[in-house]
Motif scaffolding. Structure first.
Motif, PDB file in Angstrom:
ATOM      1  N   UNK A   1      -5.585 -10.755   9.278  1.00 61.59           N
ATOM      2  CA  UNK A   1      -4.740  -9.607   8.938  1.00 61.59           C
ATOM      3  C   UNK A   1      -3.427  -9.605   9.717  1.00 61.59           C
ATOM      4  N   UNK A   2      -2.331  -9.327   8.969  1.00 62.25           N
ATOM      5  CA  UNK A   2      -1.005  -9.185   9.575  1.00 62.25           C
ATOM      6  C   UNK A   2      -0.078  -8.457   8.601  1.00 62.25           C
ATOM      7  N   UNK A   3       1.095  -8.089   9.072  1.00 61.99           N
ATOM      8  CA  UNK A   3       2.042  -7.356   8.254  1.00 61.99           C
ATOM      9  C   UNK A   3       2.701  -8.219   7.187  1.00 61.99           C
ATOM     10  N   UNK A   4       3.052  -7.583   6.065  1.00 65.58           N
ATOM     11  CA  UNK A   4       3.747  -8.255   4.974  1.00 65.58           C
ATOM     12  C   UNK A   4       4.268  -7.184   4.022  1.00 65.58           C
TER      13      UNK A   4
ATOM     14  N   UNK B   1     -10.820 -18.690  -7.042  1.00 67.16           N
ATOM     15  CA  UNK B   1     -11.908 -18.068  -6.273  1.00 67.16           C
ATOM     16  C   UNK B   1     -11.463 -17.714  -4.865  1.00 67.16           C
ATOM     17  N   UNK B   2     -10.249 -17.182  -4.759  1.00 64.61           N
ATOM     18  CA  UNK B   2      -9.708 -16.735  -3.479  1.00 64.61           C
ATOM     19  C   UNK B   2      -9.921 -15.234  -3.341  1.00 64.61           C
ATOM     20  N   UNK B   3      -9.548 -14.701  -2.201  1.00 59.95           N
ATOM     21  CA  UNK B   3      -9.626 -13.253  -2.009  1.00 59.95           C
ATOM     22  C   UNK B   3      -8.537 -12.811  -1.044  1.00 59.95           C
ATOM     23  N   UNK B   4      -8.048 -11.600  -1.288  1.00 57.95           N
ATOM     24  CA  UNK B   4      -7.024 -10.994  -0.425  1.00 57.95           C
ATOM     25  C   UNK B   4      -7.433  -9.558  -0.140  1.00 57.95           C
ATOM     26  N   UNK B   5      -7.421  -9.189   1.124  1.00 58.92           N
ATOM     27  CA  UNK B   5      -7.700  -7.814   1.524  1.00 58.92           C
ATOM     28  C   UNK B   5      -6.380  -7.131   1.861  1.00 58.92           C
ATOM     29  N   UNK B   6      -6.110  -5.996   1.215  1.00 59.83           N
ATOM     30  CA  UNK B   6      -4.860  -5.267   1.368  1.00 59.83           C
ATOM     31  C   UNK B   6      -5.123  -3.949   2.096  1.00 59.83           C
ATOM     32  N   UNK B   7      -4.381  -3.712   3.172  1.00 64.26           N
ATOM     33  CA  UNK B   7      -4.538  -2.510   3.988  1.00 64.26           C
ATOM     34  C   UNK B   7      -3.285  -1.654   3.852  1.00 64.26           C
ATOM     35  N   UNK B   8      -3.450  -0.403   3.416  1.00 61.35           N
ATOM     36  CA  UNK B   8      -2.332   0.497   3.179  1.00 61.35           C
ATOM     37  C   UNK B   8      -2.326   1.638   4.192  1.00 61.35           C
ATOM     38  N   UNK B   9      -1.118   2.003   4.671  1.00 57.83           N
ATOM     39  CA  UNK B   9      -0.951   3.154   5.574  1.00 57.83           C
ATOM     40  C   UNK B   9      -1.824   3.045   6.818  1.00 57.83           C
ATOM     41  N   UNK B  10      -2.024   1.840   7.307  1.00 64.72           N
ATOM     42  CA  UNK B  10      -2.803   1.661   8.513  1.00 64.72           C
ATOM     43  C   UNK B  10      -4.277   1.928   8.358  1.00 64.72           C
ATOM     44  N   UNK B  11      -4.751   2.041   7.121  1.00 62.06           N
ATOM     45  CA  UNK B  11      -6.163   2.325   6.897  1.00 62.06           C
ATOM     46  C   UNK B  11      -7.027   1.137   7.302  1.00 62.06           C
ATOM     47  N   UNK B  12      -8.229   1.444   7.819  1.00 61.12           N
ATOM     48  CA  UNK B  12      -9.118   0.373   8.263  1.00 61.12           C
ATOM     49  C   UNK B  12      -9.857  -0.268   7.089  1.00 61.12           C
TER      50      UNK B  12
END
Length: 227
Positions: free
Chosen positions: A46-49, A121-132
């Protein structure tokens, strides 16, 4: 199979005007497959983008029609070790002039490399507004761009080709164009990208699918604030 079928990387500009050393570097990179082709799947923590570019389209399996959506991630910065793991151990030293402090791109005349392969068959986890808790998308990763940056890191841009649920579509739509955090897991390398109806990665940050494969015309980079 033609020689071009083995290319994993192509630059956005010609290498014809390179110095002799840079031309050799370009040719080496041009013929190199990502290291992930023969090793375990690469996971980037996880990192910013920035979350950008929604394209609605349809996929067909015979007479069956399935809705799909493409999203883009940009500004995802790769460290030296991650760059080497993606391309191969010796690539970082070819992409950067490490004698300079901070390191500078070694080939400014070839600023960006496009990976011509797709990762299924990849995956991406997206985190919005600092949510865990993240929105986790199962997706294909395509239209990958790597751009060396002053300072010694590489920017990764990638298109997420996915089939989000209706609930996920709403969440993703509300966060288009925003700074987020994400983690990426690359799946299986596909050597040849199959032709399918899809819009450029720079498509607009709003829009929905019509009855066919098209969505309303894409916004340009100035409208998206990506210039």
């Amino acid at each position: 199979m033609s020689r071009s079928d083995f290319f994993a990387i192509r630059p956005t500009s010609t290498a014809a005007k390179c110095s002799s050393w840079n031309c050799r570097t370009y040719q080496t990179l041009e013929g190199r497959e990502p290291i992930m082709a023969s090793k375990n799947h690469l996971s980037l923590p996880k990192r910013g983008c920035k979350f950008r570019g929604m394209n609605g389209r349809a996929e067909f399996d015979g007479d069956d029609k399935k809705s799909a959506a493409d999203y883009g991630i940009s500004g995802f910065m790769l460290t030296r070790d991650e760059t080497n793991e993606f391309f191969g151990r010796d690539v970082y030293a070819r992409l950067f002039d490490t004698k300079k402090r901070p390191p500078e791109p070694a080939m400014p005349e070839v600023p960006t490399y496009h990976i011509t392969h797709k990762f299924r068959d990849s995956s991406v986890s997206l985190f919005f507004d600092g949510e865990s808790e993240a929105v986790k998308l199962a997706c294909n990763l395509a239209k990958i761009e790597i751009t060396p940056q002053t300072g010694g890191m590489c920017e990764l841009k990638v298109q997420l080709q996915s089939h989000p649920s209706r609930q996920e579509v709403g969440i993703l739509y509300d966060n288009l164009g925003r700074d987020i955090s994400a983690s990426i897991r690359f799946g299986k390398l596909v050597e040849k990208i199959e032709a399918q109806p899809e819009l450029p990665m720079d498509a607009g940050e709003s829009g929905g699918a019509r009855d066919g494969n098209e969505v309303p015309g894409p916004l340009d980079d100035e409208q998206l604030g990506m210039h």
